[in-house]
Design a protein around this motif. Structure first.
Motif, PDB file in Angstrom:
ATOM      1  N   UNK A   1       0.830  -1.209   0.000  1.00  0.00           N
ATOM      2  CA  UNK A   1       0.000   0.000   0.000  1.00  0.00           C
ATOM      3  C   UNK A   1       0.865   1.259   0.000  1.00  0.00           C
ATOM      4  N   UNK A   2       1.975   1.245   0.741  1.00  0.00           N
ATOM      5  CA  UNK A   2       2.882   2.395   0.733  1.00  0.00           C
ATOM      6  C   UNK A   2       3.538   2.570  -0.628  1.00  0.00           C
ATOM      7  N   UNK A   3       3.851   1.483  -1.296  1.00  0.00           N
ATOM      8  CA  UNK A   3       4.394   1.562  -2.651  1.00  0.00           C
ATOM      9  C   UNK A   3       3.371   2.220  -3.573  1.00  0.00           C
ATOM     10  N   UNK A   4       2.117   1.767  -3.475  1.00  0.00           N
ATOM     11  CA  UNK A   4       1.046   2.332  -4.299  1.00  0.00           C
ATOM     12  C   UNK A   4       0.813   3.812  -3.972  1.00  0.00           C
ATOM     13  N   UNK A   5       0.898   4.168  -2.707  1.00  0.00           N
ATOM     14  CA  UNK A   5       0.623   5.553  -2.296  1.00  0.00           C
ATOM     15  C   UNK A   5       1.548   6.543  -2.996  1.00  0.00           C
ATOM     16  N   UNK A   6       2.800   6.169  -3.186  1.00  0.00           N
ATOM     17  CA  UNK A   6       3.746   7.013  -3.903  1.00  0.00           C
ATOM     18  C   UNK A   6       4.444   8.031  -3.022  1.00  0.00           C
ATOM     19  N   UNK A   7       5.367   8.768  -3.615  1.00  0.00           N
ATOM     20  CA  UNK A   7       6.158   9.762  -2.876  1.00  0.00           C
ATOM     21  C   UNK A   7       5.282  10.819  -2.204  1.00  0.00           C
ATOM     22  N   UNK A   8       5.652  11.187  -0.988  1.00  0.00           N
ATOM     23  CA  UNK A   8       4.934  12.223  -0.258  1.00  0.00           C
ATOM     24  C   UNK A   8       3.637  11.759   0.368  1.00  0.00           C
ATOM     25  N   UNK A   9       3.373  10.453   0.299  1.00  0.00           N
ATOM     26  CA  UNK A   9       2.149   9.901   0.877  1.00  0.00           C
ATOM     27  C   UNK A   9       2.495   8.736   1.778  1.00  0.00           C
ATOM     28  N   UNK A  10       1.568   8.379   2.639  1.00  0.00           N
ATOM     29  CA  UNK A  10       1.773   7.321   3.616  1.00  0.00           C
ATOM     30  C   UNK A  10       0.524   6.454   3.701  1.00  0.00           C
ATOM     31  N   UNK A  11       0.717   5.151   3.804  1.00  0.00           N
ATOM     32  CA  UNK A  11      -0.389   4.219   4.030  1.00  0.00           C
ATOM     33  C   UNK A  11      -0.375   3.803   5.495  1.00  0.00           C
ATOM     34  N   UNK A  12      -1.517   3.904   6.143  1.00  0.00           N
ATOM     35  CA  UNK A  12      -1.640   3.483   7.537  1.00  0.00           C
ATOM     36  C   UNK A  12      -2.810   2.511   7.645  1.00  0.00           C
ATOM     37  N   UNK A  13      -2.586   1.408   8.344  1.00  0.00           N
ATOM     38  CA  UNK A  13      -3.610   0.388   8.485  1.00  0.00           C
ATOM     39  C   UNK A  13      -4.797   0.874   9.283  1.00  0.00           C
ATOM     40  N   UNK A  14      -6.005   0.553   8.793  1.00  0.00           N
ATOM     41  CA  UNK A  14      -7.225   0.904   9.516  1.00  0.00           C
ATOM     42  C   UNK A  14      -8.078  -0.322   9.837  1.00  0.00           C
ATOM     43  N   UNK A  15      -7.797  -1.452   9.176  1.00  0.00           N
ATOM     44  CA  UNK A  15      -8.553  -2.672   9.451  1.00  0.00           C
ATOM     45  C   UNK A  15      -7.731  -3.870   9.000  1.00  0.00           C
ATOM     46  N   UNK A  16      -7.766  -4.934   9.791  1.00  0.00           N
ATOM     47  CA  UNK A  16      -7.116  -6.176   9.404  1.00  0.00           C
ATOM     48  C   UNK A  16      -7.909  -7.335   9.995  1.00  0.00           C
ATOM     49  N   UNK A  17      -8.014  -8.409   9.229  1.00  0.00           N
ATOM     50  CA  UNK A  17      -8.636  -9.611   9.771  1.00  0.00           C
ATOM     51  C   UNK A  17      -7.958 -10.825   9.163  1.00  0.00           C
ATOM     52  N   UNK A  18      -8.046 -11.936   9.855  1.00  0.00           N
ATOM     53  CA  UNK A  18      -7.400 -13.161   9.393  1.00  0.00           C
ATOM     54  C   UNK A  18      -8.264 -14.362   9.719  1.00  0.00           C
ATOM     55  N   UNK A  19      -8.271 -15.302   8.799  1.00  0.00           N
ATOM     56  CA  UNK A  19      -8.938 -16.579   9.012  1.00  0.00           C
ATOM     57  C   UNK A  19      -7.883 -17.660   8.850  1.00  0.00           C
TER      58      UNK A  19
END
Length: 143
Positions: free
Chosen positions: A72-90
């Motif tokens: 997600x941080x790669x996709x966000x690109x320069x000058x942007x940040x990805x921060x997790x807001x939800x995660x789930x696992x099965x």
């Protein structure tokens, strides 16, 4: 933070240069592949188990979150940040030896949200856990 490369072949080096964080490093996280389309990494079962010898459920989540957040941080690109807001696992199987490998693919790559699915398998290719993470993409504060 290193700039996001345009060439696919440089994306893995971008991920390695950015780092994975102390927790994933301590758990033996190892990059195998990183492209604009997917990210793949593995962790050893040994050292990441419950007292009964099964790969810890939280370790599946660490692997999934590390992969999904990084992509997600790669996709966000320069000058942007990805921060997790939800995660789930099965968890559907327990690994007891060798490595588990996570394959992270984007489900949605938008301007403000990125959603990834991470399929974690054992050395025999059997699915052990499915992790889904949603990251909020935001601009970094201007200094």
């Amino acid at each position: 933070m290193p700039e996001r490369p345009v060439a696919t072949e440089d994306a893995l080096e971008w991920a390695r240069a950015r780092g994975i964080g102390a927790l994933a490093q301590k758990m033996g996280f190892e990059w195998l592949e990183f492209t604009p389309d997917r990210a793949v990494a593995r962790m050893p079962v040994e050292g990441n188990t419950q007292p009964v010898g099964l790969f810890h459920g939280g370790a599946y989540v660490v692997l999934g979150e590390s992969l999904g957040s990084m992509h997600a941080n790669y996709h966000a690109g320069p000058g942007r940040l990805a921060v997790g807001v939800d995660i789930n696992a099965t968890h559907t199987r327990s690994a007891t030896s060798g490595y588990v490998t996570g394959v992270c693919t984007p489900l949605h790559l938008g301007r403000t949200l990125a959603v990834h699915e991470i399929v974690v398998s054992d050395d025999e290719g059997r699915r052990c856990s499915t992790v889904r993470i949603t990251n909020h993409l935001k601009d970094l504060p201007v200094a």
